[in-house]
Write a protein that holds these residues in place. Structure first.
Motif, PDB file in Angstrom:
ATOM      1  N   ILE A  63      50.490  41.320  16.275  1.00  0.00           N
ATOM      2  CA  ILE A  63      51.522  41.813  17.179  1.00  0.00           C
ATOM      3  C   ILE A  63      50.885  42.325  18.459  1.00  0.00           C
ATOM      4  O   ILE A  63      49.779  42.864  18.442  1.00  0.00           O
ATOM      5  CB  ILE A  63      52.369  42.915  16.509  1.00  0.00           C
ATOM      6  N   GLU A  64      51.579  42.098  19.570  1.00  0.00           N
ATOM      7  CA  GLU A  64      51.131  42.601  20.869  1.00  0.00           C
ATOM      8  C   GLU A  64      52.324  43.215  21.569  1.00  0.00           C
ATOM      9  O   GLU A  64      53.409  42.637  21.595  1.00  0.00           O
ATOM     10  CB  GLU A  64      50.564  41.483  21.732  1.00  0.00           C
ATOM     11  N   PHE A  65      52.132  44.419  22.139  1.00  0.00           N
ATOM     12  CA  PHE A  65      53.186  45.112  22.862  1.00  0.00           C
ATOM     13  C   PHE A  65      52.925  45.024  24.360  1.00  0.00           C
ATOM     14  O   PHE A  65      51.780  45.096  24.800  1.00  0.00           O
ATOM     15  CB  PHE A  65      53.261  46.587  22.458  1.00  0.00           C
ATOM     16  N   THR A  66      54.007  44.899  25.136  1.00  0.00           N
ATOM     17  CA  THR A  66      53.917  44.922  26.593  1.00  0.00           C
ATOM     18  C   THR A  66      55.044  45.786  27.139  1.00  0.00           C
ATOM     19  O   THR A  66      56.153  45.791  26.604  1.00  0.00           O
ATOM     20  CB  THR A  66      54.025  43.507  27.212  1.00  0.00           C
ATOM     21  N   GLY A  67      54.742  46.517  28.198  1.00  0.00           N
ATOM     22  CA  GLY A  67      55.751  47.291  28.917  1.00  0.00           C
ATOM     23  C   GLY A  67      56.020  46.596  30.239  1.00  0.00           C
ATOM     24  O   GLY A  67      55.102  46.049  30.856  1.00  0.00           O
ATOM     25  N   HIS A  68      57.269  46.586  30.663  1.00  0.00           N
ATOM     26  CA  HIS A  68      57.659  45.875  31.884  1.00  0.00           C
ATOM     27  C   HIS A  68      58.366  46.839  32.835  1.00  0.00           C
ATOM     28  O   HIS A  68      59.239  47.597  32.424  1.00  0.00           O
ATOM     29  CB  HIS A  68      58.596  44.717  31.540  1.00  0.00           C
ATOM     30  N   ILE A  69      57.981  46.755  34.122  1.00  0.00           N
ATOM     31  CA  ILE A  69      58.572  47.584  35.163  1.00  0.00           C
ATOM     32  C   ILE A  69      59.069  46.666  36.265  1.00  0.00           C
ATOM     33  O   ILE A  69      58.367  45.742  36.681  1.00  0.00           O
ATOM     34  CB  ILE A  69      57.540  48.555  35.782  1.00  0.00           C
ATOM     35  N   GLY A  70      60.277  46.917  36.763  1.00  0.00           N
ATOM     36  CA  GLY A  70      60.837  46.133  37.861  1.00  0.00           C
ATOM     37  C   GLY A  70      61.821  46.968  38.647  1.00  0.00           C
ATOM     38  O   GLY A  70      62.124  48.114  38.295  1.00  0.00           O
ATOM     39  N   LEU A  71      62.332  46.380  39.708  1.00  0.00           N
ATOM     40  CA  LEU A  71      63.349  47.059  40.500  1.00  0.00           C
ATOM     41  C   LEU A  71      64.611  47.234  39.661  1.00  0.00           C
ATOM     42  O   LEU A  71      64.960  46.367  38.856  1.00  0.00           O
ATOM     43  CB  LEU A  71      63.682  46.253  41.759  1.00  0.00           C
ATOM     44  N   ALA A  72      65.311  48.334  39.864  1.00  0.00           N
ATOM     45  CA  ALA A  72      66.532  48.598  39.110  1.00  0.00           C
ATOM     46  C   ALA A  72      67.685  47.727  39.599  1.00  0.00           C
ATOM     47  O   ALA A  72      68.678  47.572  38.920  1.00  0.00           O
ATOM     48  CB  ALA A  72      66.907  50.068  39.219  1.00  0.00           C
ATOM     49  N   PRO A 114      57.353  42.943  39.991  1.00  0.00           N
ATOM     50  CA  PRO A 114      57.312  43.385  38.590  1.00  0.00           C
ATOM     51  C   PRO A 114      55.876  43.628  38.111  1.00  0.00           C
ATOM     52  O   PRO A 114      54.941  42.970  38.559  1.00  0.00           O
ATOM     53  CB  PRO A 114      57.921  42.205  37.824  1.00  0.00           C
ATOM     54  N   ILE A 115      55.733  44.581  37.213  1.00  0.00           N
ATOM     55  CA  ILE A 115      54.435  44.920  36.620  1.00  0.00           C
ATOM     56  C   ILE A 115      54.558  44.783  35.105  1.00  0.00           C
ATOM     57  O   ILE A 115      55.549  45.219  34.517  1.00  0.00           O
ATOM     58  CB  ILE A 115      54.008  46.355  36.974  1.00  0.00           C
ATOM     59  N   VAL A 116      53.547  44.186  34.476  1.00  0.00           N
ATOM     60  CA  VAL A 116      53.470  44.108  33.021  1.00  0.00           C
ATOM     61  C   VAL A 116      52.273  44.920  32.570  1.00  0.00           C
ATOM     62  O   VAL A 116      51.161  44.721  33.057  1.00  0.00           O
ATOM     63  CB  VAL A 116      53.341  42.643  32.542  1.00  0.00           C
ATOM     64  N   VAL A 117      52.492  45.856  31.658  1.00  0.00           N
ATOM     65  CA  VAL A 117      51.431  46.699  31.111  1.00  0.00           C
ATOM     66  C   VAL A 117      51.095  46.163  29.725  1.00  0.00           C
ATOM     67  O   VAL A 117      51.971  46.012  28.883  1.00  0.00           O
ATOM     68  CB  VAL A 117      51.884  48.173  31.032  1.00  0.00           C
ATOM     69  N   GLU A 118      49.816  45.854  29.513  1.00  0.00           N
ATOM     70  CA  GLU A 118      49.349  45.302  28.242  1.00  0.00           C
ATOM     71  C   GLU A 118      48.305  46.219  27.638  1.00  0.00           C
ATOM     72  O   GLU A 118      47.950  47.238  28.218  1.00  0.00           O
ATOM     73  CB  GLU A 118      48.724  43.924  28.476  1.00  0.00           C
ATOM     74  N   GLY A 119      47.792  45.830  26.475  1.00  0.00           N
ATOM     75  CA  GLY A 119      46.651  46.541  25.924  1.00  0.00           C
ATOM     76  C   GLY A 119      46.848  47.127  24.543  1.00  0.00           C
ATOM     77  O   GLY A 119      45.917  47.689  23.979  1.00  0.00           O
ATOM     78  N   VAL A 120      48.052  47.023  23.969  1.00  0.00           N
ATOM     79  CA  VAL A 120      48.267  47.543  22.625  1.00  0.00           C
ATOM     80  C   VAL A 120      48.599  46.364  21.727  1.00  0.00           C
ATOM     81  O   VAL A 120      49.589  45.669  21.939  1.00  0.00           O
ATOM     82  CB  VAL A 120      49.403  48.595  22.592  1.00  0.00           C
ATOM     83  N   HIS A 121      47.735  46.144  20.740  1.00  0.00           N
ATOM     84  CA  HIS A 121      47.919  45.002  19.841  1.00  0.00           C
ATOM     85  C   HIS A 121      47.161  45.246  18.549  1.00  0.00           C
ATOM     86  O   HIS A 121      46.363  46.167  18.447  1.00  0.00           O
ATOM     87  CB  HIS A 121      47.451  43.705  20.497  1.00  0.00           C
ATOM     88  N   GLY A 122      47.416  44.399  17.566  1.00  0.00           N
ATOM     89  CA  GLY A 122      46.695  44.516  16.312  1.00  0.00           C
ATOM     90  C   GLY A 122      47.273  43.609  15.243  1.00  0.00           C
ATOM     91  O   GLY A 122      48.262  42.918  15.465  1.00  0.00           O
ATOM     92  N   ALA A 123      46.626  43.619  14.101  1.00  0.00           N
ATOM     93  CA  ALA A 123      47.096  42.876  12.929  1.00  0.00           C
ATOM     94  C   ALA A 123      47.738  43.873  11.981  1.00  0.00           C
ATOM     95  O   ALA A 123      47.218  44.973  11.783  1.00  0.00           O
ATOM     96  CB  ALA A 123      45.937  42.153  12.255  1.00  0.00           C
TER      97      ALA A 123
END
Length: 154
Positions: A63-72, A114-123
């Motif tokens: 699994i990998e998590f991503t956070g997304h930021i954009g204009l409202a 838009p910005i995508v924040v990555e870096g959290v993942h694992g089995a």
């Protein structure tokens, strides 16, 4: 008569395109395999005056998590781009029962792209439920995290 035929042909092409686009991302291939990753995102939330969401991509027991930021919302026609805004972001992931998959904390500058924040993942073990949270704060704006819970069905 020509106009009616062209309209009918255009409608048929549009319907065919819609059917192709509407096929689910994890649809079985001709061989019957469904090895495409599944992406699950929550509803958007407003944080620091920006639209945010958190997504989980599940592939087998990974699994990998991503956070997304954009204009409202879209800028008004003819208006200048928003001023750059410093935002503090925190993306966390965990397995139900307490195992932490990690945390990413960063200070970013958001302007209009838009910005995508990555870096959290694992089995994780098949059958587990994982939880992700994504928060965005800025000067004068308190974080109101968005989160999602996702079952990992291998």
């Amino acid at each position: 008569m020509t106009r009616k035929i062209l309209t009918t042909a255009a409608a048929a092409v549009a319907l065919g395109t819609a059917l192709v686009v509407a096929a689910p991302a994890g649809a079985a291939t001709a061989s019957g395999a469904t090895d495409a990753p599944t992406v699950i995102c929550d509803n958007y939330g407003l944080q620091a005056g920006l639209a945010t969401k958190v997504c989980a991509t599940v592939s087998g027991d990974s699994i990998e998590f991503t956070g997304h930021i954009g204009l409202a919302g879209p800028p008004s026609p003819g208006s200048p781009l928003p001023r750059p805004k410093q935002v503090e972001v925190v993306l966390t992931g965990s397995v139900a029962g307490g195992l932490t998959l990690g945390t990413t904390q960063q200070t970013l500058t958001f302007q209009s792209q838009p910005i995508v924040v990555e870096g959290v993942h694992g089995a994780v073990a098949c059958g587990s439920t994982v939880h992700a949270s994504f928060s965005v704060a800025s000067a004068g704006w308190v974080a109101k995290p968005v989160s999602t819970d996702v079952p990992v069905n291998c």
